[in-house]
Scaffold this active site. Structure first.
Site, PDB file in Angstrom:
ATOM      1  N   THR A  46      13.489 -43.030  18.826  1.00  0.00           N
ATOM      2  CA  THR A  46      12.441 -43.605  17.985  1.00  0.00           C
ATOM      3  C   THR A  46      12.967 -44.015  16.652  1.00  0.00           C
ATOM      4  O   THR A  46      13.280 -43.184  15.827  1.00  0.00           O
ATOM      5  CB  THR A  46      11.340 -42.623  17.698  1.00  0.00           C
TER       6      THR A  46
ATOM      7  N   LYS B 145      15.976 -46.169  10.504  1.00  0.00           N
ATOM      8  CA  LYS B 145      15.020 -45.131  10.126  1.00  0.00           C
ATOM      9  C   LYS B 145      14.639 -44.379  11.398  1.00  0.00           C
ATOM     10  O   LYS B 145      14.646 -44.936  12.504  1.00  0.00           O
ATOM     11  CB  LYS B 145      13.771 -45.726   9.465  1.00  0.00           C
TER      12      LYS B 145
ATOM     13  N   SER C  17       0.373 -33.319   7.810  1.00  0.00           N
ATOM     14  CA  SER C  17      -0.029 -34.740   7.748  1.00  0.00           C
ATOM     15  C   SER C  17      -1.189 -34.940   6.796  1.00  0.00           C
ATOM     16  O   SER C  17      -1.699 -33.989   6.218  1.00  0.00           O
ATOM     17  CB  SER C  17      -0.390 -35.245   9.140  1.00  0.00           C
TER      18      SER C  17
ATOM     19  N   ASN D 238       5.224 -31.506  12.681  1.00  0.00           N
ATOM     20  CA  ASN D 238       4.508 -32.322  13.654  1.00  0.00           C
ATOM     21  C   ASN D 238       3.117 -31.794  13.977  1.00  0.00           C
ATOM     22  O   ASN D 238       2.448 -32.296  14.874  1.00  0.00           O
ATOM     23  CB  ASN D 238       5.344 -32.457  14.919  1.00  0.00           C
TER      24      ASN D 238
ATOM     25  N   THR E  10      10.095 -43.116   6.992  1.00  0.00           N
ATOM     26  CA  THR E  10       8.797 -42.457   7.173  1.00  0.00           C
ATOM     27  C   THR E  10       8.968 -40.973   6.816  1.00  0.00           C
ATOM     28  O   THR E  10       8.863 -40.618   5.651  1.00  0.00           O
ATOM     29  CB  THR E  10       8.268 -42.620   8.613  1.00  0.00           C
TER      30      THR E  10
ATOM     31  N   GLU F 292      13.627 -34.220  12.308  1.00  0.00           N
ATOM     32  CA  GLU F 292      12.580 -33.408  11.674  1.00  0.00           C
ATOM     33  C   GLU F 292      12.767 -31.913  11.930  1.00  0.00           C
ATOM     34  O   GLU F 292      12.766 -31.461  13.070  1.00  0.00           O
ATOM     35  CB  GLU F 292      11.209 -33.816  12.211  1.00  0.00           C
TER      36      GLU F 292
END
Lengths: 381, 381
Positions: free
Chosen positions: A177, A166, A381, A376, A144, A257
């Site tokens: 996660t 991932k 996005s 984030n 992702t 991230e």
């Protein structure tokens, strides 16, 4: 490499069209046997995605023929319609491979609260061409926000293990996660796989806490084909599964991230392992400490403020703290100068000596950076 | 205004020279009576600063003559030497005011793990000139990274309350990181003050959770001079103390380091108040949700993922979530479009309906921004 390293597995990764950004987004892994034993560890989040609910039913009998994974949508908080998408996906895989849909695990990852387009998934399943060297494509299709795919292999005595993972954000225990698929050609029943997998995840993925945020879709799957014909020594097998989980967990940490530091928080001489984990976790979730590390600032007071919020056994006036080898706090007072600490390397080691027992645990986390916030927030996005 | 609004108090704030950045950094508040009743609530952090350890002894008899507060250093994890600095500070105040050092509270705020320069503090104490309009100077002297002072007053029936607060980061419960001094001319014994203060802080400062980081130095002090000669109705008094705590808490939230949104997370229809607090707190500490709000992204999946990590009673398939009045999740499925949510105002209201009872609680937090990271990394220190 990856999930097709061990004998008895074929895989594929295709661009179905689920990810707005393009790229491979649907992976399929089949266990071609002769065994079909499996074990799975799921997220402990009570808000479980539809593929989690489905997969919990599939694994009940310890047998799995195939696993299908999609990026581009988590299929969580999507209600009855979302569950039907998961169910139909398993049926399409069953039809394509000639196996029971009830033996097909499903994993999804992406945004929560959006319906997945079933037609695109079904077309993607049909388009897969499984092969014994499809592991790399499969590892690409589950990415992702990952900047790179995560793959690892471990060799046993006459058998081997391969895996892919991932995950780059929402990394926190129970599990971090992520989606992980590990395959082995060892010949073991589901119960033995389960024992090894739980022992391994407990000290690897469950101790990776990049940002304290637990996902709704986490799933770590271990599939065994038995194709080597070798029944491994249990201890050797558990060590090998732990090794591959550790390897993949560190790859997740390294690609977290926006991170600029990989932080290992090692708590020693704790009264219990639970105490050591609680202390490490508390420091790993302290935004002020994580922001300080980003700024290369060895602000050890923030470590101690975080330790003070725990129920762990310790005396605030006995505790020692070292950062990258410099003992900045000795028996609860200033020790060596904080100016001696070099935080310019990516790797940071925080050593907390509770002087309360002989248990140890290490929690792996990342710093809190401008880029984490940026990635984030809606800007990205 | 501030701590000199109520009758019976004098105060001062001076530039002693503790803060590298300059500015007032030492405040002194004296209760000139006729009463000297007091109550204090302290941080629940087990790593307690030296002024906390000292002040816990001072308040044991419920009597306080004065309180001295310094910015420029937390005097925490500074060992025996640090405790001697706190003790000597109280003695200097006692000598200056002609009161017992054992009736002098001490508060410190700033970096953990550095010794405070005693000579500078002693000179600062000597330099104070207490007056009945010194409340504003006192409120300025306790600022650290605050961008503005925090002051509030509430009028009772024949009595009044005034207060000041500092705090901008490390804001989390037990208590929010801050120093607060509240003064009243009401005539009440220490036990009544304690009851009112604990009732007030439980629903105000303890529900402010800007960044999940609990301080080592938090102290909320309530001093009563009795100068009005009025014994207030207990319910009215508790309501007034709660009102001033609420006012000051919202000022802390509005000035939280680097924040661009004030977020109120209201959990309704919970099985218990504890459940409602746990749910709100979990959302308030979710970095992914906080970063999304920074980016004006109504990512309600992150709210539900956070709720799912709690032990609160709820059915994931019954829950509703509204953001700024838009019900984006209805019974665990997508409701109104997230595109309808306007997150451009500073105020954000997240409403979580657990449908499990009739209890409610609101947690106040902030978003996670570039500026938060910047201010808490070495770049700003």
């Amino acid at each position: 490499m990856s999930v097709t390293h061990a004998a008895g597995f074929v895989a594929a990764g295709v661009e179905a069209g689920l990810k707005k950004s393009g790229g491979k987004d649907l992976a399929l892994v089949q266990n071609v046997g002769p065994r079909d034993a499996a074990a799975v560890v799921f997220t402990s989040n009570r808000a479980k995605a539809n593929p989690i609910i489905w997969s919990q039913q599939v694994i009940a009998d310890g047998r799995v023929s195939a696993i299908v994974l999609n990026s581009g949508g988590a299929n969580c908080y999507t209600g009855t319609q979302g569950f039907q998408v998961t169910h139909a996906t398993a049926e399409a895989v069953g039809e394509k491979l000639g196996v029971s849909p009830g033996d097909v695990l499903v994993c999804s990852t992406g945004l929560i609260g959006e319906q997945l387009p079933l037609d695109i998934i079904l077309a993607g399943v049909k388009a897969t061409e499984l092969s014994a060297d499809g592991g790399v494509d499969a590892s690409l299709a589950i990415m992702t926000t990952d900047s790179k795919p995560k793959r690892a292999v471990v060799e046993g005595t006459g058998w081997s293990i391969g895996g892919m993972a991932k995950g780059a954000g929402m990394l926190a225990p129970g599990l971090a996660t992520m989606l992980v698929v590990i395959t082995t050609d060892a010949d073991l029943p589901s119960s033995a796989l389960d024992t090894a997998l739980r022992a391994a995840t407990r000290v690897t993925f469950d101790r990776l806490d990049s940002d304290g945020c637990m996902s709704t879709n986490d799933q770590v799957t271990l599939l065994a084909s038995g194709a080597s014909g070798v029944v491994p020594d249990p201890a050797e097998f558990t060590a090998a599964v732990t090794a591959i989980c550790h390897d993949l967990a560190l790859q997740l940490q390294a690609d977290a991230e926006g991170s600029s530091h990989d932080i290992a928080i090692e708590t020693i001489n704790a009264a219990s392992e639970d105490d050591a984990v609680e202390v490490g976790r508390s420091v790993a979730r302290n935004n002020l400490f994580k922001a300080a590390v980003f700024g290369n600032d060895p602000n050890w007071g923030r470590v101690l403020a975080a330790v003070g919020t725990t129920q762990a056994e310790f005396d605030p006036y006995a505790i020692d703290v070292s950062i990258n080898g410099v003992r900045v706090c000795v028996s609860g007072e200033p020790g060596q100068s904080r100016d001696l600490v070099d935080l310019t390397p990516r790797a940071v080691h925080v050593l907390i000596d509770l002087k309360s027992g002989d248990s140890t645990a290490t929690i792996f986390t990342n710093d809190l950076t401008h880029d984490y916030v940026h990635e984030n927030s809606a800007y990205s996005s």
